[in-house]
Design an enzyme around this catalytic site. Sequence first.
Site, mmCIF file in Angstrom:
data_model
loop_
_atom_site.group_PDB
_atom_site.id
_atom_site.type_symbol
_atom_site.label_atom_id
_atom_site.label_comp_id
_atom_site.label_asym_id
_atom_site.label_seq_id
_atom_site.Cartn_x
_atom_site.Cartn_y
_atom_site.Cartn_z
ATOM 1 N N CYS A 114 -15.113 -3.054 -0.114
ATOM 2 C CA CYS A 114 -13.710 -3.421 0.119
ATOM 3 C C CYS A 114 -13.177 -4.623 -1.084
ATOM 4 O O CYS A 114 -14.080 -5.259 -1.383
ATOM 5 C CB CYS A 114 -13.481 -3.695 1.601
ATOM 6 S SG CYS A 114 -14.512 -5.310 1.969
ATOM 7 N N ARG B 102 -1.831 6.935 9.490
ATOM 8 C CA ARG B 102 -1.985 6.693 8.122
ATOM 9 C C ARG B 102 -2.035 7.630 7.069
ATOM 10 O O ARG B 102 -1.781 8.837 7.516
ATOM 11 C CB ARG B 102 -3.201 5.803 7.972
ATOM 12 C CG ARG B 102 -3.178 4.483 9.158
ATOM 13 C CD ARG B 102 -2.334 3.310 8.644
ATOM 14 N NE ARG B 102 -2.267 2.191 9.407
ATOM 15 C CZ ARG B 102 -3.178 1.129 9.261
ATOM 16 N NH1 ARG B 102 -4.196 1.114 8.067
ATOM 17 N NH2 ARG B 102 -3.267 0.023 10.089
ATOM 18 N N CYS C 234 -7.995 -10.770 1.375
ATOM 19 C CA CYS C 234 -8.149 -10.154 2.621
ATOM 20 C C CYS C 234 -8.185 -11.352 3.676
ATOM 21 O O CYS C 234 -9.351 -11.917 3.657
ATOM 22 C CB CYS C 234 -9.183 -9.231 2.816
ATOM 23 S SG CYS C 234 -9.188 -8.518 4.613
ATOM 24 N N CYS D 205 -16.284 -7.713 5.964
ATOM 25 C CA CYS D 205 -16.195 -8.138 7.508
ATOM 26 C C CYS D 205 -16.600 -6.726 8.373
ATOM 27 O O CYS D 205 -16.688 -5.727 7.544
ATOM 28 C CB CYS D 205 -14.644 -8.708 7.907
ATOM 29 S SG CYS D 205 -13.633 -6.904 7.842
ATOM 30 N N CYS E 80 -13.478 -1.078 6.003
ATOM 31 C CA CYS E 80 -12.764 -0.359 5.273
ATOM 32 C C CYS E 80 -13.349 0.543 4.194
ATOM 33 O O CYS E 80 -12.967 1.719 3.698
ATOM 34 C CB CYS E 80 -11.911 -1.089 4.481
ATOM 35 S SG CYS E 80 -10.666 -2.206 5.753
ATOM 36 N N LYS F 151 -5.722 7.895 11.842
ATOM 37 C CA LYS F 151 -6.317 8.511 10.898
ATOM 38 C C LYS F 151 -6.769 9.918 10.794
ATOM 39 O O LYS F 151 -7.164 10.441 11.668
ATOM 40 C CB LYS F 151 -7.435 7.682 10.084
ATOM 41 C CG LYS F 151 -7.179 6.192 10.042
ATOM 42 C CD LYS F 151 -8.434 5.423 9.354
ATOM 43 C CE LYS F 151 -7.979 3.907 9.031
ATOM 44 N NZ LYS F 151 -9.227 3.347 8.623
ATOM 45 N N ARG G 209 1.035 -1.171 0.090
ATOM 46 C CA ARG G 209 0.038 -0.011 -0.014
ATOM 47 C C ARG G 209 0.839 1.331 0.175
ATOM 48 O O ARG G 209 1.779 1.319 0.735
ATOM 49 C CB ARG G 209 -0.823 0.148 1.289
ATOM 50 C CG ARG G 209 -1.992 1.212 1.387
ATOM 51 C CD ARG G 209 -2.660 1.219 2.572
ATOM 52 N NE ARG G 209 -3.613 0.042 2.456
ATOM 53 C CZ ARG G 209 -4.004 -0.472 3.742
ATOM 54 N NH1 ARG G 209 -3.586 -0.256 4.980
ATOM 55 N NH2 ARG G 209 -4.837 -1.710 3.601
ATOM 56 N N LYS H 195 -3.718 1.950 14.791
ATOM 57 C CA LYS H 195 -3.774 3.014 13.527
ATOM 58 C C LYS H 195 -4.594 4.311 14.039
ATOM 59 O O LYS H 195 -5.393 4.356 14.786
ATOM 60 C CB LYS H 195 -4.413 2.433 12.484
ATOM 61 C CG LYS H 195 -5.999 2.119 12.515
ATOM 62 C CD LYS H 195 -6.435 1.304 11.350
ATOM 63 C CE LYS H 195 -7.732 0.791 11.589
ATOM 64 N NZ LYS H 195 -8.349 -0.007 10.404
#
Length: 661
Positions: free
Chosen positions: A452, A146, A458, A497, A501, A232, A77, A230
């Site tokens: 996603c 991120r 994934c 899930c 995302c 953001k 990524r 994370k």
Amino acid sequence: MVNSSIPTPATKKPSKVEGLKERSNFLREPVATELLQDTTHFTEEAVQILKFHGSYQQDNRDNRVKGQEKDYQFMLRTKNPGGLVPPQLYLTLDKLAEEYGNQTLRATTRQGFQLHGILKQNLKNAIAAIIENLGSTLAACGDVNRNVMAPPAPFKNRADYQYAWKYAQNIADLLTPQTGAYYEIWLDGEKAISAEEDPAVKEARQKNGTGTTFHEGEEPIYGTHYMPRKFKVCVTVPEDNSVDLFSQDLTLVVMMNDDQLIGFNVYAGGGLGRTHNKEETFARLADPICYVDKEDVYDIVKAIVATQRDYGDRTDRRHARLKYLIHDWGVDKFRSMVEKYFGKPLQPFKPLPEFQYEDFLGWHEQGDGKLFLGISVQNGRIMDDAKMQLRTALREIVQQFNLPMRLTPHHNVIFYEIEPEKRQAIEAILSRCQVEADPNAIKPLVRYAMACPALPTCGLATTESERIIPSVLDRIEALLQKLGLGDEHFVIRMTGCPNGCARPYMAELGFVGTGPEMYQIWLGGSANQTRLAQVYIEKMHLNNLEVEFEPLFVYFKQARQGAETFGDFCDRVGLASIREFAANYTPQAVEETAQPAADEQIAVVETVPASNGKIRSRHRISIRDDVYDKLKIIGSREGKTLTAMVNEALETYLKDQSSEF
């Protein structure tokens, strides 16, 4: 103020990942050692540290063979603050996708790119090529800040947009890990040439006095253990919610006085990741925190990061995001702690106009005589197939015109700095490659949908998302057509899930995977992504989509107020009212189906209640175009519905075949 490097409740131990970070020698090990080993994959310990370098180890579940090793591969990524992708970098990524990847690129919902299908043996070459061509993967994943998002529209005559870009880049620089591990491992210690940092960023990184900075080790802001999870960040301008600002840990809103930057409004505490059947995990909107003058913007960022760094939960990774700290403390206590790190009183949040969503597709003036062009990328997947050669088109445009690109938070792409006389040539490339440049020619349900990647790569996905959403959108469109709502559209988002995302919890209609072909259904987010949706159905099998959604859409048609949007309707009437209507709903007979796919027409047999009071699943019968056209003519002449004629024909056929039953 005394800061603990790893504060935890007295009765709990830090999570396993905290120990891995502490032993990693600032993100070096065990990645550096295992990269040299002749294996197809890394150990679990190395996988956790590898994320900080911008890569996830994955397993292509489509290729699993019982008794054999998993099909290990890696996703890379990129980190592109504000979505900026220079032409040199794009061509490099396209080449890497061909040589090492799965021949596709995927634009993400955080304005970066993902490369899928890279083997371990090619990982170093791929990352090195990205670094050497004006890109980076550092901190695109992991327990750090991120990619910093910003509105993608390249308006050269809007100072506020220019400031949003500038500060997105500067905050990304401020919060970039300072460890030398990244360049040691991937470039053998040779740091690549990159743009010079703003001197104010360098100064802010080292500035202390209020407990925000560590003076030992390689990480002045993160310390040995980095963040609990994370983090953001986005920067935007008043009214522009192309960035889904309420879903971020930290959002800065540019505040102007005429054309002069005066400061920033600050939001904090948004986040969408959750876990099914774990009520202590939930999606949350960011709260207004304060206003800061422009001179103090880096100090407020550091103060909020330090508060989360020092007080975020490091014992339970499901409870480690900033949203849980603010939820547990309350906004006032959080604001008070931020104020201590900030070193002076916080100023009140300033009034803002309502935020609106815009995707910036199609041709636009950028404000200096040049143009920009937003191109829709369905589910962010840039690829060539029989229907459309999008990857070829984008590559040719960059090669011929050397145009920079900005990725959008809706996983689309924007070319800018286009000379008006080049427009016709660009449109010719797009037309030859079957790429639609006119956003009004794209079905609205498709235009505003997101999904996603999910299966097969994934590791968190429990069901399909990207691969299944085109057919789901077709079915919803057909149902709307059937119910006389063919002109309606709304924001639909799907994930495989509950981690969110594709941000389904902000959608008007959200699908969240719960198991094979099973989805949790969320309703009531807003078209402008300013309100959380709510759970309507805990588990819905995809086969029951029409059965479950028909009463929902009928109620919307009957009880909406004026031009009320679908999300606003669901929020106004409430889920209890929707469920009551659905429980008492009698399915409608189908007069005709929606316009079908190019190669077939679909007749849908009438749905009826079953003997147990529940609605029976609808059955589908495919018929050829020519047969459908003849039936339509006869039905019009005789005053019969297609359903009635299909039933008559089938009954006649079954009578003729009765001897076989």
